[in-house]
Design a protein around this motif. Structure first.
Motif, mmCIF file in Angstrom:
data_model
loop_
_atom_site.group_PDB
_atom_site.id
_atom_site.type_symbol
_atom_site.label_atom_id
_atom_site.label_comp_id
_atom_site.label_asym_id
_atom_site.label_seq_id
_atom_site.Cartn_x
_atom_site.Cartn_y
_atom_site.Cartn_z
ATOM 1 N N ASP A 156 -27.278 44.390 0.672
ATOM 2 C CA ASP A 156 -27.283 42.943 0.862
ATOM 3 C C ASP A 156 -27.825 42.278 -0.405
ATOM 4 O O ASP A 156 -29.023 42.319 -0.678
ATOM 5 C CB ASP A 156 -28.153 42.578 2.072
ATOM 6 C CG ASP A 156 -28.149 41.083 2.374
ATOM 7 O OD1 ASP A 156 -27.522 40.306 1.626
ATOM 8 O OD2 ASP A 156 -28.798 40.701 3.368
ATOM 9 N N ARG A 206 -22.078 46.357 -3.747
ATOM 10 C CA ARG A 206 -20.940 46.407 -2.820
ATOM 11 C C ARG A 206 -20.580 47.840 -2.468
ATOM 12 O O ARG A 206 -20.319 48.159 -1.306
ATOM 13 C CB ARG A 206 -19.723 45.709 -3.421
ATOM 14 C CG ARG A 206 -19.697 44.221 -3.217
ATOM 15 C CD ARG A 206 -18.364 43.599 -3.573
ATOM 16 N NE ARG A 206 -17.918 43.864 -4.926
ATOM 17 C CZ ARG A 206 -18.310 43.192 -5.995
ATOM 18 N NH1 ARG A 206 -19.163 42.203 -5.872
ATOM 19 N NH2 ARG A 206 -17.836 43.495 -7.192
ATOM 20 N N LYS A 207 -20.582 48.712 -3.472
ATOM 21 C CA LYS A 207 -20.230 50.118 -3.236
ATOM 22 C C LYS A 207 -21.210 50.789 -2.273
ATOM 23 O O LYS A 207 -20.846 51.708 -1.562
ATOM 24 C CB LYS A 207 -20.192 50.894 -4.548
ATOM 25 C CG LYS A 207 -18.975 50.572 -5.389
ATOM 26 C CD LYS A 207 -18.942 51.406 -6.646
ATOM 27 C CE LYS A 207 -17.690 51.126 -7.440
ATOM 28 N NZ LYS A 207 -17.613 51.925 -8.666
ATOM 29 N N ARG A 214 -23.858 43.485 -8.639
ATOM 30 C CA ARG A 214 -23.058 43.162 -7.454
ATOM 31 C C ARG A 214 -22.045 44.274 -7.171
ATOM 32 O O ARG A 214 -21.808 44.619 -6.013
ATOM 33 C CB ARG A 214 -22.343 41.825 -7.627
ATOM 34 C CG ARG A 214 -23.234 40.650 -7.983
ATOM 35 C CD ARG A 214 -23.898 39.933 -6.904
ATOM 36 N NE ARG A 214 -23.020 39.501 -5.847
ATOM 37 C CZ ARG A 214 -23.473 38.924 -4.752
ATOM 38 N NH1 ARG A 214 -24.763 38.724 -4.593
ATOM 39 N NH2 ARG A 214 -22.662 38.550 -3.800
#
Length: 143
Positions: free
Chosen positions: A72, A67-68, A63
């Motif tokens: 999705d 995110r970086k 995750r």
């Protein structure tokens, strides 16, 4: 290593047949050897605890890298299997791990790249690298 957090736990009783609890009391479990190893299976065991920890840690790493990169990761999940067995040609016992990754919103190439990055930063992966076999499979991805 610069320590950012330290967890403390105490195991008592007969080891695999006893109790384990954290210093803060948030985890307090009865331990029992699994039926497959001659126990009654009426509690959790170290391999189950390791599997839960590795799955959660790897998913957190996935995750983070997702995110970086703006990926999705809707409905992503990580399952872990920890195998316990006798070491080949020697005395003692060893472990092996399997991680199964679901990233249904990503294409396979993106999923493979993110999983590789997660494997490089996950503390459990870093602790096990070169010590036990870890097989990683991406089982669910966008077609």
């Amino acid at each position: 290593m610069k320590t950012l957090y330290t967890a403390e736990a105490l195991a008592s009783g007969e080891g695999r047949d006893g109790n384990a609890r954290t210093q803060d009391g948030k985890l307090d479990v009865s331990l029992a050897s699994p039926v497959e190893l001659g126990g009654d299976g009426q509690g959790t065991n170290p391999e189950q605890l390791f599997a839960a920890g590795y799955a959660a840690c790897f998913h957190s790493a996935l995750r983070l890298v997702g995110r970086k990169e703006g990926a999705d990761l809707t409905d992503s999940a990580v399952a872990a299997r920890i195998h316990f067995g006798a070491l080949d040609g020697g005395e003692g016992y060893g472990l092996a791990a399997e991680l199964e990754i679901a990233v249904p919103a990503l294409d396979l190439a993106t999923a493979e790249a993110l999983v590789a990055k997660a494997h490089r930063i996950c503390p459990y992966s870093n602790a096990t690298r070169g010590n036990i076999a870890v097989d990683i499979k991406i089982l669910e991805f966008a077609a």
